[in-house]
Scaffold this active site. Structure first.
Site, PDB file in Angstrom:
ATOM      1  CB  SER A 100      -8.402   5.931   7.712  1.00  0.00           C
ATOM      2  OG  SER A 100      -8.776   6.008   6.371  1.00  0.00           O
ATOM      3  NE  ARG A 122      -9.695  11.464   9.522  1.00  0.00           N
ATOM      4  CZ  ARG A 122      -8.903  10.650   8.811  1.00  0.00           C
ATOM      5  NH1 ARG A 122      -9.348   9.498   8.359  1.00  0.00           N
ATOM      6  NH2 ARG A 122      -7.662  10.986   8.544  1.00  0.00           N
ATOM      7  CG  ASP A 148     -11.956   4.736   6.161  1.00  0.00           C
ATOM      8  OD1 ASP A 148     -11.371   5.462   6.986  1.00  0.00           O
ATOM      9  OD2 ASP A 148     -11.728   4.789   4.940  1.00  0.00           O
ATOM     10  CG  HIS A 188      -1.742   1.240   1.340  1.00  0.00           C
ATOM     11  ND1 HIS A 188      -2.894   1.377   0.603  1.00  0.00           N
ATOM     12  CD2 HIS A 188      -1.598   2.385   2.039  1.00  0.00           C
ATOM     13  CE1 HIS A 188      -3.435   2.560   0.860  1.00  0.00           C
ATOM     14  NE2 HIS A 188      -2.666   3.194   1.729  1.00  0.00           N
ATOM     15  CE  LYS A 233      -9.213   3.092   3.722  1.00  0.00           C
ATOM     16  NZ  LYS A 233      -9.238   4.464   3.245  1.00  0.00           N
TER      17      LYS A 233
END
Ligand code: URA
Length: 432
Positions: free
Chosen positions: A183, A168, A161, A82, A187
């Protein structure tokens, strides 16, 4: 339990329990806790922070708000990567095929791009026929059969989220390290991999502007992942210039293909090898990073990585001949040079500005649902520390409309020039 008591407890800097966090996240997701109360809690977290334990509970609570992929039917260790979002970041297109070519299962769900950063799915869709949507069962079958799948999200991962992030975004609480970490990790954990390598970008084009904050974010994400039983590594990488040379969808796919042919830009190849090597270590194929990189380099030299990209494309309905003959990608109508008005050494290339210039050309979205022009973008001709003279070409703009004065200005202003060369390093730190 009352939401207001949980808000007060965090406002006063105390540690929340798992039960309190679960109560709040469940209530917010189901609508029994009001948005204004969730705003107050996120602001309290922004100012007071969270312990690793609280951030892990928060991540698990968000994770359990939706579907969790069960990849246990995939044989062997499943790896994922990621990136916290960069400009010119096409790393998955190289890392996935490289590790898959060594027999490591690469099961990845990617996202679309928004704003100045591109999304892997948009890049893949530049290949004619490539289908990003797939049922969970088929996803598992494909990874078992060919070792790799790169798809859009199946099911509904971490809906809490989605709701929290939207809140946010409009309450000034995006830039909170525990909120970002929970967050991202909720995921990632929902996508089911056993080992995850995180690429945490640092610099002007990234969420984290300095190494200190990026280290805190990386350490927290690594700890959350480990607390949830995953093998974790985070790499802090410099985003003080775009990654590689190409920014824009088919341009980036072409650069990924060049890299798998051993002809990619140096910085991009270096990052791909680093990320992939940590996944090789996590899979237990090698014991040290240099041996892992050497093995991966062989997969570039013998074209096996490239063959796995072609296998992936074919398995997902795409035309794999584009991988072996990238000249087939449609060209943009106009190619315009951006010329330097200074002489010296390039000291910085504002990745955010380059990303925005590419977005204006149609390579990205300014809002959800905008359509993308896969053929357009920017290719840098110079990188940080290159010597330039007045009138040298800094970058080429690929466009389907002739008047690109806004993009030219953005690109030109993105280049900072100094009298002398500067120190620059791509890989800043490894957090394990
Ligand atoms: N990316 C995410 O998914 N969440 C954040 O909070 C920030 C970046």
């Amino acid at each position: 339990m009352r939401a207001v008591d949980i808000i007060i407890k965090k406002r006063d800097g105390l540690e929340l329990t798992k039960e309190e966090i679960d109560f709040f996240i469940q209530g917010f997701t189901e609508g029994t806790i009001e948005t204004y109360q969730a705003s107050a809690l996120t602001m309290a977290i922004y100012f007071r922070g969270m312990t690793d334990k609280e951030a892990t509970y928060l991540t698990e609570s968000i994770l359990h708000s939706g579907d969790i992929l069960d990849l246990s039917a995939i044989h062997g260790i499943k790896v994922d990567k990621h990136s916290t979002g960069g400009v010119g970041d096409k790393t998955s297109l190289v890392v996935g095929p490289l590790v898959a070519s060594l027999g490591i299962k690469f099961a990845k769900m990617s996202g679309r791009g928004l704003g100045h950063t591109g999304g892997t799915l948009d890049k893949l869709e530049a290949i004619p026929g490539y289908n990003i949507s797939m049922e969970e069962q088929k996803f598992i079958e494909q990874v078992n059969e060919i070792g790799i799948a790169l798809v859009g999200q199946t099911g509904e991962l971490a809906p809490a989220d989605k709701k929290l992030y939207a809140l946010r975004d409009v309450t000034g609480t995006v830039e909170s390290i525990p909120l970002i970490a929970s967050s991202i990790m909720s995921k990632k954990l929902a996508s089911g991999a056993d080992a995850i390598c995180l690429d945490v970008k640092v610099g002007s084009g990234a969420f984290m502007k300095n190494v200190e904050d990026a280290t805190k974010l990386a350490t927290l994400m690594v700890n959350i992942g480990k607390n949830c039983g995953r093998k974790m590594t985070a790499i802090l990488t410099n985003m003080d210039e775009p990654l590689g040379l190409a920014v824009g969808n088919s341009l980036e796919v072409i650069e990924a293909i060049q890299t798998l042919n051993g002809k990619g830009p140096k910085d991009f190849e270096e990052l791909c090898l680093e990320v992939a090597a940590h996944l090789v270590l996590a899979a237990g194929l090698e014991q040290n990073i240099e041996a892992a990189k050497k093995r991966l380099k062989q997969q570039i030299d013998n074209k096996e990585g490239l063959n796995y990209l072609a296998k992936l494309v074919a398995a997902q309905g795409g035309d794999a001949s584009y991988i072996y003959n990238p000249d087939q990608f449609p060209n943009a109508k106009y190619v315009l040079d951006v010329l330097s008005d200074k002489a010296g050494y390039i000291s910085h290339i504002d990745a955010l500005a380059i990303g925005n210039a590419a977005m204006i050309l149609g390579a990205g979205r300014s809002k959800i649902g905008d359509t993308i022009d896969h053929s357009v973008g920017i290719v840098l001709e110079k990188k940080v520390n290159d010597k330039i003279g007045k009138g040298d070409v800094l970058a080429k703009i690929y466009s389907n409309f002739e008047n690109v004065s806004d993009s030219i200005k953005l690109v030109l202003d993105a280049f900072a020039v100094a009298k002398n060369p500067v120190e620059s390093k791509l890989i800043l730190k490894i957090v394990k």
